[in-house]
Structure formats: C-alpha cells, structure tokens
Design an enzyme around this catalytic site. Structure first.
Site, mmCIF file in Angstrom:
data_model
loop_
_atom_site.group_PDB
_atom_site.id
_atom_site.type_symbol
_atom_site.label_atom_id
_atom_site.label_comp_id
_atom_site.label_asym_id
_atom_site.label_seq_id
_atom_site.Cartn_x
_atom_site.Cartn_y
_atom_site.Cartn_z
ATOM 1 C CB SER A 96 -0.728 0.066 1.314
ATOM 2 O OG SER A 96 -0.219 0.702 2.338
ATOM 3 C CG ASP A 97 1.565 5.733 -1.284
ATOM 4 O OD1 ASP A 97 2.355 5.960 -0.509
ATOM 5 O OD2 ASP A 97 1.484 6.574 -2.233
#
Ligand code: NOJ
Length: 749
Positions: A280-281
C-alpha cells in the site's frame, strides 16, 4: 562488536540452522507452518522508522503501538549500522527470528543524486537509466536498504500535478522503456549479488490523471485510455520482473485504487500473472475511511486485503482487524498465507534467511557512497538531461574567455534545490550549484558577479539598482530561474505555472538593459513560459539535475558538451490548454483546420509552445525521407524503416531520432501519432548515418471495441524526425487483420 551482539548472533545462527535442518527444502513453507495467525499478519505490516542522530526511532504517529519485531518490513531505515541494529532486534526478539525487509524511497539516487526522473527521461537513454538505477542500488544496498519504492511510472499529462517530476512524462512508449530500464538497473545481476535491490512500480494506476492536477484527486477516464496510456509502463515493469506494485492514493471512476479488486487482482494477478508484492501507499488503507466507502473500521483492512494489497504501509488496520476477520471467515486464511508466502519469498530471494545482515556492511558502505565514479555518472546523466529550448543567433555556447558575466537568481546558489524533491540521503553540501559550476568553468580572468535578485518563493527583488548596473557592465547575463525543489513533488500541485514570485519582473529588468540574457530554468514540471521569457535569446531547461548540477550546466553553457536532451512532455502556452499532449485524437473537426468551427481556441493557439520530443543542439541535423522495406506487408511480417540523418553543422553532436506511427484508418479512433521507436546517434560534422527501426504487429496493434489486441488491415503512416511534429513521413499498408495472442499495443520497451 560488543558481547551482547556476539551472543545474539550466536543465538541467531543456532536457531536458523536448527530451523533449516527441520525443513531441509523450503524454509518459507516451514515458517508458514509454524506461524500463528498474528505472526503471519505481522509480516503484512510495514512500520515507518526515522533515522536520528541517536539511532532509529519508530515513526508511529497516532497509530496503535507496534514494534520492530511485530512487523515484516520497515520504511525509512538506512545505514549499515542502523539497519544492523534493527535487524538484530527483529531476529533476536521475535519468536521465529524472521528478518526484516528495509524499504526506502530511492527515487533518483541514494547519496549521489542523479537528475529527477522527468529530467532523465529527457535523455531518452535506457542505458543511462539502467546505469543510474544500478549506481543508486549499489549505494542504497551498501547502506542496508533492500527495497526501493521506485520506479514511479505514472503517465502525467497535467503539469499542474506536482508529481510530474517523479515520472518519465506523458508518453506510454517512452515510459515503458524507462520503467523496464529502471527495474533492470535496480536488480543488476540479481539476488546472487548483494547490490541487487527489490523494485516497486508505482502508483498503480491513473494517479497522474488526478482531476484538475490536484494531488490525490480522483481520476475518471475510459477503459481505452486506461489500457492504452496508463497501464503500459506498469506492464513493462512487470515484464521486467518488478518485485512490487504500489497502488495509488486516488480513486478511479468511483473505486479507490487500494480497494480496486478488478485492477489489483484482475489485471495484475490474473491477466499479467504478477506474483510479487502489492504494497500500500503510506496510510492509504486507513484512508479508505476518508474515501467514504467504509462503514466500520475493519472494512478498510477487509476491502484492501481482499482487493489484493499484501502489505500495509504505516497504518495498521491489518494488525488490528485481519485476525478477527479471518476468524470470522470474512477473509480466507489461504489468501493470508499466499500474501505471507510472497513476503517470505522476497526475503528468501535476497538471502536474508541465510544471512539477515547481508546488506548491512559498514566497510561496503564506506567504499560505495558518493564515489568518483558515481559523481562522474551524475555529471554525464545531468549533461544528457538538459534540453536546449532556444538559442537565437547561436548565443550559446558562451566563450570561457568572457570579460564579465552576471549570474542572477537565488536558484544559482540553491544547493538544496539541485537535489529535487526526493533527495534520498543526498546532502546539499555535496552538490555543485550553478554558480559554482560557472565559476569553475570560466577562464581565471573572467569576472563572475553574482546577485540573487529574487527567490522563487519571494515577491521581492533585492538590490535592483546593483543588478542593473552589473548587467550593463557585463557581456552576458545568466538568469537562473524557475522553481525551488519544494515547489514540485508530492502535494505540490500548482495552478499558476509561470515563473513563481517576482522572477518574471526581474527578468523584465534584465532584458531592459539590452544585454543578452541566457535563461537557465530549474524546475520539476513544464512551466508555462511567459512573453517575457520568450524575449530572451537563449533558454536552457535544466530541471533538477542532482549532485553535479553546476558542472553539467556549465559544460553545456560553455560548449564542452553539446546539448542533446529532448522534452519527454509537452510545454503548453498557457494553463487553459492543459491537458495538452502530442498523441491527441483528430476529432471530426481537426484543430489544424482553417476557419472557426474546428477544435481550437478563440483566444490562444491550440499548439504547444515546445512539443514533445523537442530539443535543440549546437549543431543542426537533417533527415532524408524514410525508406521502408516494403509498401505492403502481412500482419505477421516485420517492417524495417531506415532514415539517413546528417549532421549539417560545425560540431559533433548527439541526435535523438524519433519514430512515430499512425494507423490511418481503423475501427476505433486512433491518436494522430504514437511514438514507436527512438535511437540516439552520435554524428561528426558532415557525417551521415542510416538509422534503422524494426516494427512488427505489437507496434501496429490497437485494442478493438471488444478489447482484443489486434492488427487491422489498412494504411499506416510512419514519421521519422527530430520531434513529435515532424512531417517527414512514408506510408505502408498491412494486408490482413489478425488478433494477437500477446500483449498488444502496450507501449512495450
Ligand atoms: C507516499 C508516496 O506517495 C509514495 O510514492 C512513497 O513511496 C511513500 N509515501 C513512502 O514514502
């Protein structure tokens, strides 16, 4: 080594060898069998760490407590000693002694800083892109880093978006070529070599299509544009063996990318067979709350995980909620095992089970950072990234024997800005400013006067009277203007794309003195250049060039190097034209047509100020008409396109020869032209070379209305020239239609 560390290492060596004995074949499967559900989910969590003078500090913000031995990877740690400390903590204090992965944003260099990715794309040089990624990997891995969140392969057609600076510009073909070169560069010889680093293509996908160019904003575009424009660089990265993919912060047509199952699982895993890590960011899984698609907090973890995100960066909804979601059968244990297996396999590939400290080697770190070789490479990359946009009456190159030169603009001494918005662990103190570069290039007798005048973030002009006086007494004025590094990059979207602050006014003053003004632009995006800028006789686009900025700029200014860069992104005339890109569609009323009712503006030309692919040289090149190996080919044939390019000037130079293709008649509308090849050739004065390109079905293909990649029978035009507006063309015909089994028009490298 202190006693504690010796004991810890002995303990670790014993426990690892016991573990390996038990498993013989596959430590990953063996670990999976031993892990509790919570331990598995720990592997899917990534914690932020900050390296401070007193040691690593967990950067946990407002989040529930976590520690190094309850996560699988760490963001932000570097340093042979620091990573060794953290690794020791993880392997000695966790029950199963699983080593950590250390991730860092190594975007365009680690300690030696290379040109920002947009600049480097202007070199149109995949070998260079490979070598700078390799050098960055050698430095970062010597400093304990295993994994980079690069390359950023987002296509960007909106210069209001600050992150334009991090990618390769507007074109999927050039973007795919750069993506592939970068992944190969980060990998090097592969995991047998401990300078091999895991790479991550980001941000999947359409982050660069944020509406209004406002960072994090949603995108809403057609499946055709998604597949033809935004996906190809990711596909090239996957084909090159990229280890990770990071979804983007934004949403696409109503679905946040972090919960986009159709893209993360459907396209990446099922269609492309990507078996690496989806990470994920920063905090983005928790941020699904803000997108307004979450009723109860656990839904963030459930949606992201079931969509396909393996690892959660920063926020900790996985650690908080996945165990109970698995126990409630809302998330399958088999899927958790798959994700954990991918994480453990990455650790295994890097050799961390055999030696968790393989990348944390102080001697190697001492020997590899900011070496003379890396500095030389930074200078070469910077020289090749500079684009000469204008050079009236061959004002450039300047003689080194000038009596007096005035350098104006605070950017000329702004070492911090040379490093761009993602400086890794690069230090401003190690960077050569433009002023330093000029001073070291000119003859000893040349007087170099420097007056800052103004800064990009100031509305004031200081000392105008001295500037006027100095300009009048100088032979040439070099005005270093543009953006400071913190005006581009993440969360740095802008609506006014002219020179910020009082720089335009300062430039007017300089021009009013009647002295020749050379503008050296520093910026992270295509600026909208004002009428004032247009009055200056010479214009050099130098972006943010990294540690060797000043030397490279001076090499070009004084002619030691002939400029060869070409724009990887269109420069618009005004903000109202945005988005403006070369691969547009013709419409039923093409903009180039005469008269009112055509697709243009009533208050501005519709064309670019500087088009994609444009860049001048201190010499000139001429192109002969392209010669094709056949006028008619079958869809299974290849076509060879040959063109003679001649250096018609007085200096040796490099020319980036570009090939564009147009499908003249197709079942769906096609862009007026699409890049399908480029080559850099070095030509001595008067020399002619034949440049050859080979095209095949992949290049001719389109996606039909049923999304099948196919070649359609019919006429094509091929253009070969110096930029995307070239009229130098030839035509051929494909005699049959054929559906392709492979990738199709994916802008393959
Ligand atoms: C946020 C950025 O969007 C991403 O590109 C970066 O890799 C992460 N932060 C980690 O620093």
């Amino acid at each position: 080594m202190n006693l504690y560390r010796q004991l810890a290492l002995l303990y670790l060596a014993l426990s690892i060898s016991v573990g390996v004995q038990a498993t013989e074949q596959d430590p990953v499967e063996d670990l999976l069998r031993q892990m509790t559900l919570e331990e598995k989910i720990d592997q899917l969590s990534q914690l932020g760490v900050q390296i401070t003078p007193t040691g690593p500090v967990i950067n946990n913000g407002q989040l529930p407590p976590a520690s190094i031995n309850t996560v699988g990877s760490v963001l932000g740690a570097y340093g042979a000693e620091q990573t060794r400390q953290l690794q020791e903590q993880a392997v000695t204090q966790s029950r199963l002694h699983i080593p950590l992965l250390f991730a860092y944003d190594v975007i365009h260099g680690f300690r030696t800083i290379f040109p920002v990715p947009l600049a480097e794309a202007a070199a149109w040089d995949t070998d260079l892109a490979y070598r700078t990624a390799r050098a960055a990997a050698i430095e970062a891995t010597a400093s304990g880093v295993h994994w980079t969140f690069a390359p950023m392969v987002d296509i960007a057609r909106d210069p209001r978006w600050g992150r334009v600076v991090e990618g390769a510009g507007e074109d999927p073909f050039l973007g795919a070529a750069m993506a592939e070169a970068k992944v190969r560069g980060f990998h090097g010889a592969g995991p047998s070599d401990n300078s091999s680093m895991l790479a991550t293509a980001k941000h999947f996908v359409t982050y660069g299509a944020a509406e209004g160019g406002r960072d994090y904003n949603g995108a809403d575009l057609s499946e055709r544009t998604l597949r033809e424009v935004y996906l190809p660089p990711f596909r090239a990265a996957v084909a090159a063996g990229v280890d990770g993919i990071m979804p983007s912060f934004n949403e696409l047509a109503g679905i946040p990318l972090h919960s986009h199952k159709a893209l993360l699982t459907g396209v990446l895993r099922d269609e492309w067979r990507f078996d690496g890590l989806i990470v994920s960011d920063y905090n983005a899984i928790w941020e699904l709350n803000q997108h307004g698609i979450i009723a109860v907090p656990a839904d963030a973890a459930r949606l992201a995980f079931t969509a396909g995100v393996d690892i959660e960066m920063a926020s900790q909804t996985y650690r908080q909620y996945l165990p109970s979601l698995v126990r409630a059968s809302q998330v399958s244990l088999a899927t958790v095992d798959e994700a954990v297996r991918r994480v453990l396999k990455a650790k295994q590939r890097l050799g961390l089970f055999a030696d968790p400290y393989r990348y944390s080697d102080e001697a190697r770190q001492r020997a590899n950072l900011l070496t003379p070789q890396h500095r030389a490479l930074a200078r070469e990359a910077a020289q090749k990234s500079i684009v000469l946009l204008k050079n009236t009456d061959a004002l450039l190159p300047l003689p080194k024997s000038l009596r007096k030169v005035l350098v104006v603009g605070s950017l000329a001494t702004d070492a911090e800005s040379t490093l761009g918005p993602w400086p890794g662990v690069g230090l401003a103190a190690d960077s050569i400013t433009v002023l330093q570069g000029i001073r070291s290039a000119v003859d000893p007798d040349t007087e170099v006067i420097y007056l800052p005048g103004t800064a990009p973030n100031s509305e004031q002009i200081e000392d105008l009277r001295s500037i006027r006086q100095a300009a009048r007494s100088a032979q040439v004025v070099v005005a270093v203007l543009g953006e400071s590094a913190n005006q581009s990059g993440e969360a740095r979207s802008r609506t006014h794309l002219g020179l910020p602050g009082a720089q335009d006014a300062l430039l007017r003053e300089l021009l009013a003195t009647g002295k020749p003004v050379v503008i050296v632009l520093m910026n992270g995006r295509p600026l909208v250049l004002s009428d004032t800028v247009a009055q200056a006789p010479a214009l050099l686009e130098t972006w943010f060039l990294g540690s060797e900025t000043g030397h490279a700029v001076a090499d070009i200014l004084f002619g030691d190097v002939n400029p060869s860069g070409k724009l990887p992104i269109t420069f618009a005339r005004n903000v109202g034209q945005i988005p403006l890109y070369y691969a547009y569609k013709n419409t039923g009323r093409p903009p180039s047509g005469e008269g009112l009712y055509t697709s243009t503006y009533i208050d501005s030309p519709w064309t670019a100020l500087y088009p994609f692919g444009f860049g001048l040289s201190y010499t000139t090149f001429s192109y002969a008409t392209p010669h094709l190996s056949a006028d008619r080919i079958a869809s299974t044939d290849t076509l060879t396109v040959q063109v003679n390019v001649t250096n018609t000037g007085q200096r040796a130079g490099d020319e980036i020869v570009q090939l564009y293709l147009r499908d003249d008649v197709a079942s769906v509308t096609r862009p007026v032209r699409q890049l399908r090849g480029f080559r850099k050739v070095h030509l001595a004065p008067g020399e002619t070379r034949t440049v050859s390109f080979t095209l095949d079905a992949q290049d001719f293909a389109l996606l039909d209305e049923h999304w099948r990649p196919m070649v359609e029978a019919g006429r094509f035009s091929v253009f070969v020239g110096a930029d995307s507006t070239t009229d130098n063309q030839a035509r051929f015909e494909v005699t049959d239609s054929r559906v392709l089994s492979g990738a199709g028009p994916s802008g393959r490298p």
